[in-house]
Design an enzyme around this catalytic site. Sequence first.
Site, PDB file in Angstrom:
ATOM      1  N   ASP A   1      73.250  54.413  49.168  1.00 20.77           N
ATOM      2  CA  ASP A   1      73.640  53.680  50.377  1.00 20.77           C
ATOM      3  C   ASP A   1      72.797  52.412  50.528  1.00 20.77           C
ATOM      4  O   ASP A   1      71.583  52.437  50.345  1.00 20.77           O
ATOM      5  CB  ASP A   1      73.393  54.604  51.582  1.00 20.77           C
ATOM      6  CG  ASP A   1      73.949  54.051  52.869  1.00 20.77           C
ATOM      7  OD1 ASP A   1      75.175  53.944  52.979  1.00 20.77           O
ATOM      8  OD2 ASP A   1      73.146  53.728  53.765  1.00 20.77           O
TER       9      ASP A   1
ATOM     10  N   GLU B   1      65.766  62.288  32.781  1.00 18.60           N
ATOM     11  CA  GLU B   1      65.096  63.562  32.460  1.00 18.60           C
ATOM     12  C   GLU B   1      66.125  64.672  32.312  1.00 18.60           C
ATOM     13  O   GLU B   1      65.816  65.743  31.813  1.00 18.60           O
ATOM     14  CB  GLU B   1      64.150  63.965  33.611  1.00 18.60           C
ATOM     15  CG  GLU B   1      62.888  63.142  33.700  1.00 18.60           C
ATOM     16  CD  GLU B   1      62.151  63.409  35.034  1.00 18.60           C
ATOM     17  OE1 GLU B   1      62.496  64.376  35.751  1.00 18.60           O
ATOM     18  OE2 GLU B   1      61.249  62.612  35.338  1.00 18.60           O
TER      19      GLU B   1
HETATM   20  C1  BGC Z   1      77.487  53.324  54.897  1.00 23.15           C
HETATM   21  C2  BGC Z   1      77.840  53.195  56.338  1.00 23.15           C
HETATM   22  C3  BGC Z   1      76.560  53.280  57.140  1.00 23.15           C
HETATM   23  C4  BGC Z   1      75.497  52.295  56.646  1.00 23.15           C
HETATM   24  C5  BGC Z   1      74.143  52.648  57.140  1.00 23.15           C
HETATM   25  C6  BGC Z   1      76.679  52.081  54.714  1.00 23.15           C
HETATM   26  O1  BGC Z   1      77.004  51.139  54.030  1.00 23.15           O
HETATM   27  O2  BGC Z   1      78.584  53.368  54.035  1.00 23.15           O
HETATM   28  O3  BGC Z   1      78.755  54.160  56.740  1.00 23.15           O
HETATM   29  O4  BGC Z   1      76.840  52.994  58.473  1.00 23.15           O
HETATM   30  O5  BGC Z   1      75.414  52.274  55.251  1.00 23.15           O
HETATM   31  O6  BGC Z   1      73.664  53.784  56.489  1.00 23.15           O
END
Ligand code: BGC
Length: 546
Positions: free
Chosen positions: A209, A261
């Site tokens: 993310d 790993e």
């Molecule tokens: C996720 C979102 C989220 C954000 C913060 C992103 O890009 O896909 O859904 O709100 O990251 O974590």
Amino acid sequence: MTPDPQWWRQAVVYQVYPRSFADSDGNGIGDLRGITSRVPYLRDLGIDAVWLSPFYPSALADGGYDVDDYRNVDPRLGTLADFDELVGALHAAGIRILVDIVANHSSNAHEWFRAALAAAPGAPERNRYIFRDGRGARGELPPNDWPSHFGPSAWTRTTNPDGTPGQWYLHLFAPEQPDLNWDDPEVAADFITTLRFWADRGVDGFRIDAAHLLKKDLSEPYRPVPTIGIVADYPDDGSHPLADRDEVHEIYRSWRRVFDEYTPPRVAVAETAAGPVRRARYAGADELGQAFDFDLLDTPWDAVAFRDTISACLDGARISGSSPTWTLSNHDIVRHASRYALQADTDLNRWLLANGTDPLPDLAQGLRRARAAAMLLLALPGSTYLYQGEELGLPEVADLPAEVLQDPQWFRDAGARKGRDGCRVPIPWEPTGPSFGFGSGGAHLPMPAWFSDYSVERQVGVPTSTLELYRAALRLRRELHAGESLTWDDGTEGVVSFVRDTGWRSITNMGSGPIPLPAGRILLASGPVPGHEVPGETTVWLQRTT
Ligand code: BGC
């Protein structure tokens, strides 16, 4: 499951948004056992892997992207034993699993953040986050004017244990998502532990993310930042203080050593807003290995635009040595069956605020285009990420009333942005019942009556249904087993057409009138193909017969 360590290069990965997929215990929230119960559906769909959005303990300030504990399961979604069972069931069905790693920020309920608030300014507990004194005589002003992705300020003031106002902390997203300080070695070490924790449990890979945001230049004087968005316009040269810093790549090189790993090596895909060239660094074999190509999400329905975007992504993949990752929808944007039902210049937020009535979408056109675009993507070399429900042709639920909205975008921006709940409504399995087979106890976001027509049960075995189209496309894609090259056909106006090395040709007629059907055996078509013509807004797959 193929033991091929390169399995991901041309995989079809299906995103499950766990709270909205299947609810096994009737509490209105989808859960891990619900997903396990639907593994046969996923197997029949023919995907290679599932990406699970966060299922960790969370107060859901941002749909689970506010993580309280990175190495556990939200009790409302199940237990670690349920997780192990799900991994076992997916693997037995030949499906791999990727989990989401949210490393830019924890939640404000994470034990580290609670310890930071209890500690004094300057204490090591505070160094895991980004705390600063405020400006003004009494520190009453935020350290600077940086905006948060969800608006307005990226800073929130704390309250000291004795009740007096305290320091401020940085959050590029909601206040419930304090940014971690990636210069603190303890933060870096803990994420390595988390990666190993899930890899040891059999997880095949990770979706990272906000991968471009982890490292920040917080030197003073602070530089102005117009926007820090996930998909935002910022200089593509590493000069932004908060996004796509060169230093971030050290983190991913250290993660790669962990991935390697394992046998086969664990895989990862970066969510990043960096442009195709800088994105290639995240996708390098010494880093995460893949990075999402989000470019088609806002490419207008136009053959030249599609071909240019696809070419740029193929070039980017060539730089990194990775393969492209195509996608049309995910949990952060309006579903593409609705986007394609609207004029390209429609302001989607305004459309959502008008409950999807202004302008009125042409849903038949949206579905036609969505089917044609899905087939186009599935014919391209690289991997394709599908979002749950798109295989049903589901449009956005654009008319959710204000009182049911959950997205922090809506709350933080004082109702100026409706947010992403409309693509997160649970998916319909059956044509009837209080939650269309999602569960026995309703759904955490209301499901409209028209979901009935899109339900799995209505579509299974119906040759013209969108579900059967996806199933057929995924089956053929696997059988045709093409290499990673593509040869463009000479352009007919309004047409995107190319051939894969096995003689598999994909023709998408993006115009409205028909074009002549080239020679070859028809393998599949996204809509009716009468006579020797490809109708408008239709994709046809052909096998060269010479
Ligand atoms: C996720 C979102 C989220 C954000 C913060 C992103 O890009 O896909 O859904 O709100 O990251 O974590």
